[in-house]
Enzyme design. Structure first.
Site, mmCIF file in Angstrom:
data_model
loop_
_atom_site.group_PDB
_atom_site.id
_atom_site.type_symbol
_atom_site.label_atom_id
_atom_site.label_comp_id
_atom_site.label_asym_id
_atom_site.label_seq_id
_atom_site.Cartn_x
_atom_site.Cartn_y
_atom_site.Cartn_z
ATOM 1 N N ARG A 162 15.659 5.347 -5.076
ATOM 2 C CA ARG A 162 16.494 3.465 -5.617
ATOM 3 C C ARG A 162 16.068 3.873 -6.709
ATOM 4 O O ARG A 162 17.178 2.980 -7.463
ATOM 5 C CB ARG A 162 15.236 2.494 -4.717
ATOM 6 C CG ARG A 162 15.641 2.814 -3.259
ATOM 7 C CD ARG A 162 13.989 2.360 -2.760
ATOM 8 N NE ARG A 162 14.125 0.705 -3.898
ATOM 9 C CZ ARG A 162 12.658 -0.320 -4.044
ATOM 10 N NH1 ARG A 162 11.836 0.819 -3.520
ATOM 11 N NH2 ARG A 162 12.782 -0.850 -5.115
ATOM 12 N N LYS B 12 2.158 0.612 1.047
ATOM 13 C CA LYS B 12 0.604 1.516 0.649
ATOM 14 C C LYS B 12 -1.081 0.690 0.666
ATOM 15 O O LYS B 12 -1.934 1.214 0.927
ATOM 16 C CB LYS B 12 0.649 1.510 -1.176
ATOM 17 C CG LYS B 12 1.800 2.509 -1.534
ATOM 18 C CD LYS B 12 1.778 3.213 -2.745
ATOM 19 C CE LYS B 12 2.647 1.559 -3.342
ATOM 20 N NZ LYS B 12 4.143 2.076 -3.381
ATOM 21 N N SER C 35 7.920 -1.081 -0.231
ATOM 22 C CA SER C 35 6.585 -0.338 -0.449
ATOM 23 C C SER C 35 5.855 -1.052 -0.821
ATOM 24 O O SER C 35 4.624 0.356 -0.713
ATOM 25 C CB SER C 35 8.018 0.121 -2.006
ATOM 26 O OG SER C 35 6.933 0.721 -2.783
ATOM 27 N N ASP D 56 7.775 6.859 0.457
ATOM 28 C CA ASP D 56 7.818 5.950 -0.298
ATOM 29 C C ASP D 56 8.086 6.355 -2.309
ATOM 30 O O ASP D 56 8.478 6.150 -2.533
ATOM 31 C CB ASP D 56 6.864 4.693 -0.314
ATOM 32 C CG ASP D 56 6.575 3.808 -1.482
ATOM 33 O OD1 ASP D 56 7.494 2.702 -1.213
ATOM 34 O OD2 ASP D 56 5.864 3.617 -2.340
ATOM 35 N N HIS E 12 -3.231 -6.891 -3.833
ATOM 36 C CA HIS E 12 -2.649 -6.926 -4.467
ATOM 37 C C HIS E 12 -1.315 -7.442 -5.576
ATOM 38 O O HIS E 12 -1.449 -8.767 -5.036
ATOM 39 C CB HIS E 12 -1.453 -5.681 -3.700
ATOM 40 C CG HIS E 12 -0.425 -5.331 -4.322
ATOM 41 N ND1 HIS E 12 -0.218 -4.206 -5.036
ATOM 42 C CD2 HIS E 12 0.531 -5.497 -4.905
ATOM 43 C CE1 HIS E 12 0.338 -3.633 -5.779
ATOM 44 N NE2 HIS E 12 1.500 -4.648 -5.118
#
Length: 433
Positions: free
Chosen positions: A168, A187, A183, A161, A82
């Protein structure tokens, strides 16, 4: 249990139990806890932070709020990667086939881009025929057979999320390390990987502008990953200038093809080797990071990496001939050279401004509904530390319209030329285990 008591407890700096965090996330996802109470809860976290155990419990509660991808039918240690995002970040296109070519299964779910250029899925759709939607059975079969498949995100992953992120965004609680880290990691964990390598960007083109903030986020995510039973490593990399030369979907695919053949930009190739060697190590296909790196260099040089890329494209319906003839990728109608106004050395390229310039051309989305132009974008001809003569091209614009003055202005605004040579920033600042 009452939400008001939990808000008060966190507001006053006390540690929440797993049961309390589960109650909050389940209640909010089900619509039983209203936005105004969740806003107060997020603000309490913003000011009071969370312990490591709270962060893990928050992340796992969000994972359990929706679907979880089952990759147990795929043999081997599944490793995901990621990136926290940047400009010209083509690493997934390269890493998926590169790492797969040394035997590590890469079962990758990628998103569409909302920003400077498309996401990995959009870039792959530059290749005629490529299918990003596969059923889970076919997806697992392809990874078992070829060690690699990349699909668009589907299903109802981490709905908590999605709801919390939207909240947020409008309550000034985005910049909170526990909320950002949970968050991202929720995922990744819901996507089913056994191990995760994180590329945390820092600099003008990154979400985390300073190194200390990037380190804090990286440490938080590594602790959550390891605490949730996923082997996790984070690499902190520079995004003060774009990565590689290309910014734009088809242009980045061409650059990925070059890199898989060992002919790509030095910074892009080096970052892929840095990230990829850790993926191979976590995937238990090498005894050390150094051995993993050597294996990756070998498959680049031998042609095995590009062959794996071709197999991957073909398996998902893509036109394999683009690999040997990248001119078959979408091409823009016009190219314009942006010339240097003075001689000297490139001392700065504001990555974010360059990204915006590409987006103005149509390379990225402004809203989720925006249409991406896969052909357009920018190719940098000069990067930080390089000498330039007046009249030499700084950037080549690839456009489907003739009026590009706004883009030209952005490019000139992003480049700084000085009389003395400056040192480049390190590509990698730190690695967090």
């Amino acid at each position: 249990m009452r939400m008001i008591d939990i808000i008060e407890k966190k507001r006053d700096g006390f540690e929440l139990t797993k049961e309390e965090i589960d109650f909050v996330i389940q209640g909010y996802t089900n619509g039983e806890i209203p936005d105004y109470q969740m806003s107060a809860f997020a603000m309490a976290i913003y000011f009071q932070d969370m312990t490591q155990e709270e962060r893990v419990n928050l992340t796992l509660a969000m994972v359990e709020s929706g679907d979880q991808i089952d990759l147990s039918g795929i043999a081997g240690v599944k490793v995901d990667k990621h990136s926290t995002g940047g400009v010209g970040d083509t690493t997934t296109l390269i890493l998926a086939p590169l790492v797969a070519s040394v035997g590590v299964p890469v079962a990758k779910m990628s998103g569409r881009g909302l920003g400077h250029t498309g996401g990995t899925v959009d870039k792959l759709e530059s290749i005629k025929g490529f299918r990003v939607e596969l059923d889970s059975k076919t997806f697992n079969e392809l990874v078992n057979k070829n060690k690699v498949a990349v699909v668009g995100q589907s299903g109802n992953l981490t709905p908590a999320d999605k709801k919390l992120y939207g909240l947020r965004d409008v309550t000034a609680t985005v910049d909170s390390i526990p909320l950002i880290a949970s968050s991202i990691m929720s995922k990744k964990i819901a996507s089913g990987a056994d191990a995760i390598v994180l590329d945390v960007k820092t600099g003008s083109g990154a979400f985390m502008k300073d190194i200390e903030g990037a380190k804090e986020l990286a440490q938080a995510m590594v602790q959550i990953g390891n605490g949730a039973g996923r082997k996790t490593i984070a690499v902190i990399s520079d995004m003060n200038q774009p990565l590689g030369y290309a910014i734009g979907n088809a242009l980045e695919v061409k650059e990925a093809i070059d890199t898989l053949q060992g002919k790509g930009p030095k910074d892009l190739q080096e970052l892929c080797l840095t990230l990829g060697s850790r993926m191979v190590y976590l995937g238990e296909q090498a005894e050390s990071i150094e051995e993993a790196r050597e294996k990756l260099i070998d498959v680049m040089n031998s042609g095995k990496a590009i062959d794996t890329f071709k197999t991957f494209l073909d398996a998902q319906g893509g036109d394999v001939s683009v690999v040997d003839d990248p001119n078959k990728l979408p091409k823009a109608a016009y190219t314009f050279e942006i010339e240097a106004k003075q001689s000297g050395y490139i001392s700065e390229i504001t990555a974010n401004e360059i990204g915006i310039a590409a987006s103005i051309l149509g390379a990225g989305r402004v809203t989720k509904e925006s249409e991406i132009d896969l052909a357009v974008g920018l190719v940098l001809n000069k990067k930080v530390g390089e000498a330039v003569q007046k009249g030499e091209s700084l950037v080549t614009i690839h456009s489907n319209r003739e009026d590009v003055q706004e883009v030209v202005d952005k490019i000139y605004h992003s480049y700084t030329i000085s009389s003395e040579k400056v040192d480049q920033n390190p590509l990698v600042y730190d690695v967090i285990y």
